[in-house]
Enzyme design. Structure first.
Site: not given
Length: 294
Positions: A211, A235, A285
């Protein structure tokens, strides 16, 4: 310095060592990385641990797909509820809900697979300089101190926060004074200390680390960052595929790009390679990149 690195990694492992509350029910603690809410990689990594603890030994995660539904409260524990979707001879599937204050903050579906022989091909590893000689994030943040007055006071602590992952960008990008550049970046990373030889744990740590920097890639063409006044960033979802065994305490190259941004959302993709060029994971993502008016 070595002792501090070991302490940071030990703390990360403590975060991933979930407390068992009941069958398929776990509880995790959070750490403040300087943001306004729980770091998304922490929640995804803990959810991966929760799911892994409910499958047959020998089955390893090969993919996960998760949605970040609400900001996580760093001052409260997170409860992880695992649902057994399927147990087959080769594959198993688990759904995990991360819950705080009685509501889900993250929802994940993960699939597990026993090792099998099969066809093999992969994308080539980009030709970039190795991690030796590159400045780490810890070193770069000291160079950004002169720009701290441009950062909202609520975020200044995040600039100096040290983490358990050593991040070394091939072409550093100053998040406090961002320039505009093509939507791609290459970052070497590894845990700052050795990890136990447990492949399931290494995959959970990779879920955590995957991430970092990904959403940043979609900001590069626009010259904005998490620290830009008025920016709201988070996110939205996260997908990760594991292609083989890996070691997160050895250098891995994260090759990222962003094919597009629109409607206050940016899409980022990543390929993760070992030092010798083996592709071990792929990531995608979508994130919120909204500039608030006023």
């Amino acid at each position: 310095m070595v002792q501090k690195s070991e302490a940071l990694v030990a703390d990360l492992l403590a975060q991933l060592d979930l407390e068992v509350l009941e069958d398929q029910l776990f509880r995790g603690i959070s750490r403040n990385l300087g943001g306004k809410s729980v770091f998304g990689g922490q929640v995804a990594g803990q959810a991966m641990v929760a799911a892994t603890r409910t499958v047959t030994p020998g089955q390893l995660a090969h993919s996960m797909h998760g949605y970040f539904l609400r900001p996580g409260d760093m001052d409260k524990p997170i409860v992880y509820e695992v649902e057994n979707i399927r147990d087959g001879r080769s594959f198993a599937a688990r759904r995990v809900q991360a819950i705080q204050h009685g509501r889900p903050i993250f929802s994940m579906l993960a699939s597990f697979h026993v090792a099998e022989d099969g066809y093999v091909h992969q994308a080539p590893m980009p030709e970039v300089p190795g991690p030796e000689g590159l400045a780490s994030h810890d070193e770069l943040r000291h160079e950004w101190v002169d720009a701290l007055d441009r950062v909202p006071e609520s975020l200044r602590e995040a600039v100096g926060r040290e983490i358990a992952i050593d991040l070394r960008p091939v072409e550093p990008w100053n998040m406090l004074n961002p320039d505009k550049r093509a939507p791609e970046q290459y970052v070497w990373f590894r845990a700052k200390a050795a990890l136990p030889a447990d492949q399931a744990l290494h995959r959970a740590v990779l879920t955590y680390a995957s991430d970092f920097n990904l959403l940043t890639t979609a900001q590069l063409p626009h010259g904005v960052s998490f620290f830009t006044p008025g920016m709201q960033m988070a996110s939205i979802d996260h997908a990760l595929w594991f292609h083989g065994d890996l070691a997160v305490d050895d250098w891995l190259l994260y090759a990222m790009d962003s094919p597009g941004a629109q409607d206050a959302r940016g899409l980022s993709r990543g390929l993760i390679f070992t030092r010798d060029g083996r592709l071990v994971a792929s990531v995608a993502q979508e994130g919120l990149i909204r500039h608030r008016q006023g």
